[in-house]
Scaffold this motif. Structure first.
Motif, short mmCIF file in Angstrom:
data_model
loop_
_atom_site.label_atom_id
_atom_site.label_comp_id
_atom_site.label_asym_id
_atom_site.label_seq_id
_atom_site.Cartn_x
_atom_site.Cartn_y
_atom_site.Cartn_z
N GLU A 23 42.31 27.42 48.76
CA GLU A 23 43.20 26.81 49.82
C GLU A 23 44.22 25.58 49.09
O GLU A 23 43.80 25.03 48.25
N ASN A 24 45.45 25.59 49.80
CA ASN A 24 46.36 24.41 49.08
C ASN A 24 45.74 23.07 49.88
O ASN A 24 45.32 23.02 51.00
N LYS A 42 47.25 30.98 42.32
CA LYS A 42 48.09 31.02 43.42
C LYS A 42 48.23 29.65 44.31
O LYS A 42 48.92 29.69 45.34
N CYS A 43 47.30 28.63 44.18
CA CYS A 43 47.31 27.57 44.82
C CYS A 43 48.11 26.48 44.29
O CYS A 43 48.29 26.27 43.13
N THR A 44 48.73 25.57 45.06
CA THR A 44 49.64 24.64 44.50
C THR A 44 48.64 23.58 43.76
O THR A 44 47.55 23.54 43.77
C1 LIG Z 1 49.87 27.75 48.76
O1 LIG Z 1 51.02 27.32 48.41
C2 LIG Z 1 51.86 28.13 47.72
C3 LIG Z 1 53.24 27.45 47.40
O2 LIG Z 1 53.89 26.90 48.43
C4 LIG Z 1 52.09 29.60 48.60
O3 LIG Z 1 52.81 30.43 48.00
C5 LIG Z 1 50.77 30.20 48.92
O4 LIG Z 1 50.82 31.13 49.71
C6 LIG Z 1 49.94 28.98 49.22
N1 LIG Z 1 48.26 29.27 49.44
C7 LIG Z 1 47.79 29.41 50.69
C8 LIG Z 1 46.36 29.99 50.21
O5 LIG Z 1 47.93 28.94 51.59
#
Ligand SMILES: *[C@@H]1O[C@H](CO)[C@@H](O)[C@H](O)[C@H]1NC(C)=O
Ligand SMILES: *[C@@H]1O[C@H](CO)[C@@H](O)[C@H](O)[C@H]1NC(C)=O
Length: 719
Positions: free
Chosen positions: A513-514, A540-542
């Protein structure tokens, strides 16, 4: 010894064993062992390096007394000094069948800590009918009562406010359950092997941990550089991207010693290969890191791809292992079991096979000669398999479908792992599953000794067993960037201290998670005081490396501030590890271990100590700058200002704004320090000093262990 015969009663799960042989020994004055076996047939026993036969003279001057009750059988261990019953199995019957063994123990108090690996949410167990499954499993930590990566069957019980404590360890590697009851009592319920119990007595909780850890293996002394800060993430995508992250964190002057690459450095996620396009300069990456005084760590997974490389050439590591026949076999004992993990179709090395250890060591060396590295991180060793059991499924038999299955995730033993009837050198996977990570740790340690003769290097394992800490550290697995996870990390970390794996930490800022700036900032603050301090993130996380938040951010300022304090106090931390290594002391220490006479500390788990002297009070909630904190009964000084705080033995509201956490030095202690730098290579050249924190009598004492920080040999100097 005594022979026990079964009292008439209906059979619960069939195949009852009758009679059962009891063997017991006064092993040391504070350790009692008893085992229950089948006198007619050899059952599986854990081939642990520290377990021996029942032999040798009985210890004398015992701290305990043992009574055996007949009809029905029960065993009671009493504390000699006060006659208190500590361990009493007469609360329930002994059940002993082919695949179901159960024993209950009444305890002197409900202050129970330990047993894993789980998310317990709180450090002090809830004894109101909680049943925890124990079986190594690739499952992400969550609020569920899941069995996680490692298997730790030790718990500590604080008897009362004198500090008197006992420890209980069951040496058994089968799938099991641990049930807590309000009596207070606990029940161990296992699916095989033997019941082999060890009871440890101490005058304090620390003494019990020391006794236990001396028995299962004193923890490794980490090399000094591994106490620096580590950065990692899954899926940087390219070495250029890795270097960009390294550069930006160097540029902000972050104290930072270690960089990792996860499985994305590999070609097709195959061990001992590297991506010749996106990571083409990997062979010179270690030099690039070393030039700045930093280190490079690689990941290795157990599963080995059966397929050729992308250009059609053969995958040599697989071919060599295949010719040496080092894989786990199917139930027929000769056909390698095939499953599926990151690289696709895979076989699984049988690390319990000495030939496998030789093969693994050789592969680590061949790869090292192409891509030099400084340490090894081993993952997926529960062992994880993305298909249930094997690509051919699992047979219908009593190993794959035992009469009793503990409440493990999916209620199916071979879920996300190998068939239970798979064959390894140490035995059936049914019996040795929980030893997979442990055996991989032993083999990888051999590789490390070959690669770095005379040096300590670095070994980190996701799956652990009793004794893993002698060789490896542990991180708390694939956590998430949530406020729950930042809280759960402290009990988890304290528990691994009890298990003799003091080099432990959770992934800072969360793996899945972000993360928000606020959570990551609070996590960098507390994470600066995890014994193993690593920020790691999934694909794929920031980005969540500190520099990603901007050079001028509060997060960077605060991260640097607390990592600088970490680096300043590394001589103190290193000395704590030396004491763990030589006597089994804890490093990240529960407050109750130092202040057990004060009942208020028994459940404190939002704060912790470094050794006896540094109290760490993090912020673990969003939108908060005042924390309800406990100030134990001692003189304390605020770390930043040096000011004495005029409170003790009470709860207080601690003001901790965005850039601040609580750090307090305990009066009576001397803290050796060294001027910090951005790497330990540089900091070790700086002047050293002492922080002297006086107690009520204006006295203080302390210790320093110092050496070259990496040799395995005898210490150069110790004082
Ligand atoms: C995290 O952020 C990215 C870029 O904003 C986004 O593409 C991705 O879906 C996000 N991941 C989650 C797990 O929310
Ligand atoms: C697995 O099978 C191979 C033959 O394919 C055999 O040489 C090896 O000893 C077996 N290993 C175990 C642990 O049974």
């Amino acid at each position: 010894q005594a022979v026990l015969t079964r009292l008439p009663s209906p059979s619960l799960f069939g195949s009852d064993i009758d009679p059962v042989l009891l063997a017991a020994a006064y092993q040391t004055r504070s350790r009692f062992r008893f085992a229950l076996t089948d006198p007619k047939k050899q059952r599986f026993e854990v081939p642990h390096e520290n377990v021996g036969p029942f032999s040798g003279p009985a210890a004398s001057n015992l701290k305990y007394k043992v009574d055996v009750q007949q009809n029905p059988f029960g065993i009671k261990v009493t504390r000699a000094s006060n006659g208190k019953v500590l361990f009493d199995t007469t609360i329930g019957p002994l059940l002993y069948a082919e695949q179901f063994l159960q024993l209950s123990i009444k305890l002197p108090s409900s202050n129970v800590y330990g047993v894993g690996e789980h998310v317990h949410k709180q450090y002090q167990h809830d004894v109101r009918w909680k049943t925890w499954p124990i079986f190594s499993r690739d499952a992400a930590p969550s609020a569920n009562m899941d069995n996680l990566y490692g298997v730790q069957t030790f718990f500590l019980c604080l008897e009362d406010n004198t500090g008197a404590s006992l420890g209980v360890f069951l040496m058994n590697s089968n799938a099991m359950e641990f049930a807590l009851q309000p009596a207070p009592a606990v029940t161990y319920r296992t699916t095989g092997g033997i019941l082999d119990f060890y009871v440890f007595l101490g005058d304090t909780p620390e003494q019990v941990v020391q006794e236990y850890v001396k028995f299962i293996g004193l923890p490794a002394l980490p090399s000094y550089w591994t106490l620096g800060f580590h950065l990692s993430r899954y899926d940087y995508g390219s070495l250029d991207a890795v270097k960009a992250v390294v550069e930006r964190n160097r540029a902000i002057g972050l104290p930072y010693d270690v960089q990792y690459t996860d499985i994305d450095y590999m070609e097709g996620r195959k061990d001992f290969t590297y991506d010749k396009v996106n990571f083409k300069d990997l062979p010179s990456f270690q030099t690039y890191m070393h030039d700045y005084g930093q280190k490079y760590i690689i990941i290795l997974d157990p599963a080995i791809s059966t397929e050729a490389l992308a250009d059609g050439s053969s995958y040599q590591a697989y071919e060599r292992g295949q010719s040496k026949k080092v894989w786990v076999n199917e139930s027929d004992g000769v056909t390698p079991l095939v499953g599926e993990v990151w690289p696709g179709r895979t076989v699984f090395p049988d690390f319990t096979n000495p030939d496998c250890t030789s093969w693994w060591t050789e592969e680590c060396k061949i790869f090292y000669n192409q891509v030099p590295y400084d340490g090894i991180w081993i993952d997926m060793n529960e062992v994880a398999n993305f298909v249930q059991g094997s690509s051919n499924g699992c047979e219908q038999n009593e190993l794959n479908y035992p009469p009793f299955t503990p409440h493990v995730v999916d209620r199916l033993l071979y879920s996300k792992t190998l068939c239970m009837d798979a064959v390894q050198k140490w035995g059936r996977h049914y019996d040795v599953h929980n030893l997979f990570g442990y055996s991989m740790t032993l083999s990888t340690q051999r590789a490390i000794e070959t690669l770095f003769p005379g040096k300590r290097s670095f070994l980190l394992s996701r799956s652990t067993f009793a004794g893993s800490g002698k060789y490896a550290g542990h991180w708390l697995g694939d956590n998430a960037a949530t406020w729950d996870h930042i809280k759960w990390a402290i009990p988890g970390m304290l528990e691994f201290g009890l298990f003799g794996i003091p080099y432990v930490g959770a992934d800072i800022c969360g793996f899945y998670e972000n993360v928000t700036e606020e959570l990551c900032r609070r996590w960098m603050q507390v994470g600066a005081f995890y014994p193993f301090s690593r920020n790691h993130n999934t694909k794929k996380c920031t980005p969540q490396d500190p520099a990603a938040f901007g050079a001028d951010s509060v997060l960077v300022k605060s991260s640097k501030h607390y990592l600088n304090i970490r680096y300043t106090l590394l001589p103190y931390l290193y000395t704590l590890f030396y004491k763990a290594h030589t006597q089994g002391d804890t490093v990240a220490r529960p407050v109750l271990h130092e202040f057990y006479s004060d009942e208020a500390t028994w459940s404190v788990d939002k704060q912790f100590l470094w050794g006896p002297g540094l109290l760490i009070t993090p912020v673990l909630d969003p939108g908060v700058d005042i924390v309800q904190a406990y100030v134990p009964d001692a003189v304390w000084y605020d770390y930043d200002s040096g000011a004495k705080i005029w409170l003790r033995k009470q709860w207080t509201q601690m003001y901790l704004p965005a850039d601040k956490m609580g750090l307090h030095l305990r009066g009576g202690y001397v803290f050796p320090f060294q001027q910090p730098a951005t790497t330990t290579v540089a900091s070790r050249k700086n002047p050293m000093g002492l922080i002297i924190a006086l107690d009520d009598n204006n006295e203080a004492a302390g210790e320093l262990f110092w050496d070259d920080g990496e040799s395995t040999g005898e210490p150069l100097s110790a004082s």
